[in-house]
Design an enzyme around this catalytic site. Structure first.
Site, PDB file in Angstrom:
ATOM      1  N   HIS A  62      63.888  26.242  30.611  1.00  0.00           N
ATOM      2  CA  HIS A  62      64.057  24.952  30.127  1.00  0.00           C
ATOM      3  C   HIS A  62      65.378  23.991  30.427  1.00  0.00           C
ATOM      4  O   HIS A  62      65.419  23.218  30.475  1.00  0.00           O
ATOM      5  CB  HIS A  62      63.108  25.156  28.360  1.00  0.00           C
ATOM      6  CG  HIS A  62      62.439  23.808  28.378  1.00  0.00           C
ATOM      7  ND1 HIS A  62      63.073  22.504  28.574  1.00  0.00           N
ATOM      8  CD2 HIS A  62      61.938  23.676  27.143  1.00  0.00           C
ATOM      9  CE1 HIS A  62      62.073  21.995  27.905  1.00  0.00           C
ATOM     10  NE2 HIS A  62      61.370  22.425  27.058  1.00  0.00           N
ATOM     11  N   ARG A  63      65.806  24.938  31.160  1.00  0.00           N
ATOM     12  CA  ARG A  63      67.305  24.551  31.608  1.00  0.00           C
ATOM     13  C   ARG A  63      67.348  23.407  32.615  1.00  0.00           C
ATOM     14  O   ARG A  63      67.341  22.499  32.858  1.00  0.00           O
ATOM     15  CB  ARG A  63      68.157  25.506  31.710  1.00  0.00           C
ATOM     16  CG  ARG A  63      69.149  26.288  30.335  1.00  0.00           C
ATOM     17  CD  ARG A  63      69.921  27.065  31.378  1.00  0.00           C
ATOM     18  NE  ARG A  63      68.947  28.204  31.964  1.00  0.00           N
ATOM     19  CZ  ARG A  63      69.852  29.153  32.668  1.00  0.00           C
ATOM     20  NH1 ARG A  63      71.593  29.298  32.247  1.00  0.00           N
ATOM     21  NH2 ARG A  63      69.063  29.983  33.852  1.00  0.00           N
TER      22      ARG A  63
END
Length: 442
Positions: A413-414
């Site tokens: 999710h970065r």
């Protein structure tokens, strides 16, 4: 140990792609054994691949410098072998003979001739019941066979070997257990759960099963644990899921199996899903990326090294198909099958297991509908395939029985937002619901 000029030292070589170390799994030789040039002396594991190490010289083993389970750095010494023939070729330094040893390649200028393996000396005649088990350096055997024979108190000399060069294998030892041997060779029991009745031999006692067992954390399991710990600790992960009508894909696969082009390939659902995943990555390359924390960059890969998770007896392996974006559906059928067979046979190389950019895992083969896999470190996402089974499904406002599966994607999710992951997954699902559209992209 004093080096008298006869002793050659073998150091762990670089086994590929600049690997820094390897874990020693087992020795195939022991101190006092005679080894020949290119004879396998040990097995090591690196990047989840098992590699057999051949001896770069012949002679007699004088010292083992690591034990199974040790992590050995590249260039570190592994074994010392005495070779009298090396003395004549050894250079003199200030009147002292030295042997120049390159990492992993043995001494320079080693003579081509080799000392033949000495014949085993005859044992003095003695009643068999007076012999004690003595397995070290006496009979050729695999490490597993030596270990099992030691546990059972069986002398390897009494077992005919069926392995390479007549070596005793684990199966040979197991086959020898029921054979009537001199009782002096069987190790007496050291523990029991109850005392034998007076006058009883102790035979026939029922011992309860162990309440627990312990397995050393080593080999592939150790590396999987390390990789998954890194994944869970360093990658903020999220997942999204989509249930797909797979009926048209199943019908296409049935048709392809009847065609001449696929008659010998047995096209599988996994190959078709892999094709859809590659098409989805082409449309949404952001899911095929890695997070470069050192340089604070997102590195998007414009090629696809597609990892295929394979369950093996030794643990989970993830070899990958290099440049998978250039493969046709027929190529994918062939290459996925070959890659899985190679991994299960223990023949996957470090090159096969490194450099993946996106992973595909199929837990549906175990009858599971869906799962939440962890992203492999160095990749951006992983797609999970659940079981493909018949279920009730609404088609044009009517209830029908259809082939259905659930796809799930876990992502870093970065760098991958929920929107990107959802669009990618919807595209993959849409191509599988209408696979003719997928084939039109080939």
């Amino acid at each position: 140990m004093q080096d008298d000029g006869h002793v050659l030292e073998f150091r762990l070589p670089d086994l590929g792609e600049g690997l820094a170390d390897a874990e020693l799994l087992s020795w195939s030789v022991g101190v006092g054994d005679t080894v020949e040039l290119n004879q396998t002396i040990a097995e090591v594991e690196t990047a989840k691949a098992v590699v057999a190490l051949p001896s770069p010289f012949s002679g007699t083993v004088v010292e083992l410098l690591a034990k199974p389970g040790d992590t050995v750095p590249v260039g570190a010494p592994l074994i010392r072998v005495r070779n009298d023939l090396a003395v004549a070729a050894a250079p003199e330094v200030n009147g002292d003979r030295r042997t120049s040893v390159l990492v992993g390649y043995g001494p320079e200028g080693e003579p081509e001739s080799r000392r033949p393996r000495p014949a085993r000396q005859a044992e003095p005649s003695a009643p068999q019941q007076d012999r004690e088990p003595s397995n070290a350096g006496r009979a050729a055997a695999t490490p597993g066979a030596r270990k099992l024979a030691k546990e059972l108190g069986i002398d390897l000399w009494y077992i005919a070997g069926s392995g390479p060069r007549g070596a005793v294998t684990v199966e040979d030892v197991r086959s020898a257990v029921p054979v009537s041997q001199p009782r002096a060779l069987a190790r007496p029991a050291t523990t029991s759960t109850a005392a034998a009745p007076a006058g009883s031999s102790g035979e026939g006692l029922i011992r309860p099963a162990a309440r627990e067992s312990r397995t050393p954390i080593a080999g592939i399991r150790k590396r999987i644990a390390g990789s998954m710990t890194v994944s869970a600790r360093t990658i903020p992960q999220a997942s999204t899921f989509l249930t797909v009508d797979f009926t048209a894909s199943m019908e296409l696969l049935d048709h392809l199996r009847s065609t001449k082009a696929f008659s010998e390939l047995a096209p599988t659902a996994l190959a078709l899903i892999a094709k859809a995943v590659i098409a989805g990555i082409t449309e949404f390359p952001g899911v095929n990326a890695t997070w470069d924390d050192a340089n604070q960059q997102i590195v998007t890969k414009h090629y696809v090294n597609l990892g295929i998770a394979v369950a093996t007896e030794r643990g989970l392996l993830v070899p990958n198909l290099k440049e998978a974006q250039s493969l046709s559906l027929r190529d994918l059928c062939r290459e996925i099958g070959w890659l899985a067979e190679t991994a299960r046979a223990g023949n996957a190389t470090p090159v096969d297991l490194r450099g993946g950019t996106f992973t595909l895992t199929n837990i549906g083969v175990f009858g599971v509908d869906t799962g939440v896999p962890l992203v492999n470190p160095g990749e951006g996402a992983i797609l999970c395939v659940g079981s493909i089974r018949k279920r009730p499904w609404v088609v044009r406002d009517e209830l029908a029985v259809r082939w259905v599966t659930t796809l799930g994607v876990s992502f870093d999710h970065r760098m991958i937002d929920g929107e990107l992951a959802a669009r990618f997954l919807a595209t993959v699902g849409g191509l599988l619901e209408d696979p003719l559209t997928l084939l039109s992209r080939a």
